[in-house]
Design an enzyme around this catalytic site. Structure first.
Site, mmCIF file in Angstrom:
data_model
loop_
_atom_site.group_PDB
_atom_site.id
_atom_site.type_symbol
_atom_site.label_atom_id
_atom_site.label_comp_id
_atom_site.label_asym_id
_atom_site.label_seq_id
_atom_site.Cartn_x
_atom_site.Cartn_y
_atom_site.Cartn_z
ATOM 1 N N ARG A 12 0.841 -1.217 0.000
ATOM 2 C CA ARG A 12 0.000 0.000 0.000
ATOM 3 C C ARG A 12 0.867 1.254 0.000
ATOM 4 O O ARG A 12 0.929 1.986 -0.990
ATOM 5 C CB ARG A 12 -0.949 -0.027 1.214
ATOM 6 C CG ARG A 12 -2.080 0.979 1.144
ATOM 7 C CD ARG A 12 -1.698 2.392 1.481
ATOM 8 N NE ARG A 12 -1.136 2.516 2.827
ATOM 9 C CZ ARG A 12 -0.543 3.619 3.261
ATOM 10 N NH1 ARG A 12 -0.436 4.682 2.494
ATOM 11 N NH2 ARG A 12 -0.024 3.661 4.478
ATOM 12 N N HIS A 206 9.753 7.000 7.393
ATOM 13 C CA HIS A 206 10.286 7.066 6.025
ATOM 14 C C HIS A 206 11.783 7.379 6.128
ATOM 15 O O HIS A 206 12.285 7.789 7.181
ATOM 16 C CB HIS A 206 9.507 8.107 5.211
ATOM 17 C CG HIS A 206 8.133 7.623 4.840
ATOM 18 N ND1 HIS A 206 7.793 7.246 3.567
ATOM 19 C CD2 HIS A 206 7.024 7.432 5.591
ATOM 20 C CE1 HIS A 206 6.528 6.839 3.553
ATOM 21 N NE2 HIS A 206 6.030 6.941 4.769
ATOM 22 N N CYS A 237 4.977 9.296 -0.410
ATOM 23 C CA CYS A 237 3.558 9.643 -0.303
ATOM 24 C C CYS A 237 3.244 10.621 -1.424
ATOM 25 O O CYS A 237 3.948 11.621 -1.586
ATOM 26 C CB CYS A 237 3.260 10.267 1.062
ATOM 27 S SG CYS A 237 1.547 10.826 1.192
#
Ligand SMILES: CC(C)(COP(=O)([O-])OP(=O)([O-])OC[C@H]1O[C@@H](n2cnc3c(N)ncnc32)[C@H](O)[C@@H]1OP(=O)([O-])[O-])[C@@H](O)C(=O)NCCC(=O)NCCSC(=O)C[C@@](C)(O)CC(=O)[O-]
Length: 283
Positions: A12, A206, A237
């Site tokens: 995802r 991240h 993102c």
């Protein structure tokens, strides 16, 4: 040996940022390859606006096609009741809802204020619990926001507490930009730990600045035992310009093992899944 859970979010959080549309069977194969490695949870899809994140449009098809080993639960990210209903129909085992610690990121990611996002999520959490599904809640931009600059630790504490009060079973602290230093992560954690105990928290780092593993170590020192990671470091993102992928699962696994923690994952299967994940990025 202490257990640490790695929640795999590559299918995802990793794939959502890929510019080329990845065929559904390749996504399914990635999830299946990851499940072989022994994850307790894999975030396999999101049910968001396909106009905003076209890569995730086939979430229901992915969830319909994957193998479902008993030991692995499959999670989907949902922004609203509509997304929840689609995820539930696709037989997810858990859902993840999401908001942010900054107004700038809430607007870019969710097209609303933080308060409006919380209002939108409350019925989602109620519906999921009514169906017997656990809910994790993400707080994004816990140290830095691409629009509003550094995030105040107290703001993260407030939003994490709001998600807890709404009923989220676990709160994942999203260091979305990947530029946080261990010192700033520590300040953020101190504020959040005034509200929640570490067993309710997950770290989601991240790795843009190459400090994600150091940030994990800070979180371990503060008692967190759940970390999100993305196989081969896939991702970023779409609404956080310049952000790189999550900390790579295989690197996190190796660091945790070197520190004496037990992840329950098979490193050979992880390496195979990482090779396959990298192949998905090739044109
Ligand atoms: C939040 C909304 C839905 C608000 O949506 P909105 O922009 O306010 O507008 P809307 O509610 O009118 O919906 C816009 C369009 O999406 C449709 N729609 C609406 N809901 C759904 C749904 N569930 N499933 C499918 N379609 C949906 C709706 O029907 C409409 O279709 P259109 O008229 O344009 O054809 C939208 O802004 C959106 O989907 N944003 C994308 C958010 C997203 O996926 N971001 C990336 C994931 S978050 C992340 O990566 C961070 C995290 C979690 O990993 C942690 C971290 O690292 O920080």
């Amino acid at each position: 040996m202490t257990d640490v859970e790695i929640v795999e979010v590559g299918p995802r959080d990793g794939l959502q940022n890929e510019p080329r549309l990845i065929p559904t069977p390749h996504k399914t194969a990635l999830v299946d390859a990851l499940a072989v490695a022994g994850f307790r949870r894999i975030e396999a899809a999101s049910f968001v606006s396909p106009r905003r994140v076209p890569q995730m449009e086939d979430g229901a098809a992915v969830l319909a096609a994957i193998r479902r080993p008993e030991r692995t639960g499959f999670v989907a990210l949902v922004p609203n009741l509509r997304g929840y209903e689609a995820a539930h129909a696709a037989r997810v085992d858990e859902i993840a809802v999401f908001t942010a610690a900054s107004e700038g990121f809430a607007k870019a990611n969710l097209n609303c204020t933080i308060a409006e996002s919380l209002d939108r999520l409350a019925p989602v959490v109620r519906a999921a619990h009514g169906d017997g599904l656990p809910v994790r809640g993400y707080v994004s931009v816990v140290t830095d926001c691409p629009f509003d600059g550094p995030t105040a630790p107290s703001a993260v504490g407030r939003v994490a507490a709001a998600l807890r009060d709404m009923g989220c079973d676990e709160i994942s602290l999203g260091e979305t930009l990947g530029r946080g230093t261990p010192e700033r992560v520590e300040a953020m954690l101190r504020a959040v730990l005034e509200e929640l105990s570490p067993d309710r928290l997950a770290g989601h780092f991240h790795d843009t600045g190459g400090r994600a593993l150091d940030n994990v170590e800070v979180a371990l020192q503060h008692g967190l035992r759940i970390f999100d990671a993305s196989i081969a470091g896939l991702g970023g993102c779409p609404f956080a310009p310049g952000a790189a992928g999550n900390v790579a699962t295989e690197a996190l696994h190796d660091r945790l093992v070197a520190l004496g923690y037990h992840t329950g994952l098979d490193p050979v299967a992880l390496a195979r899944a990482a090779t396959f994940a990298r192949s998905l990025r090739e044109p």
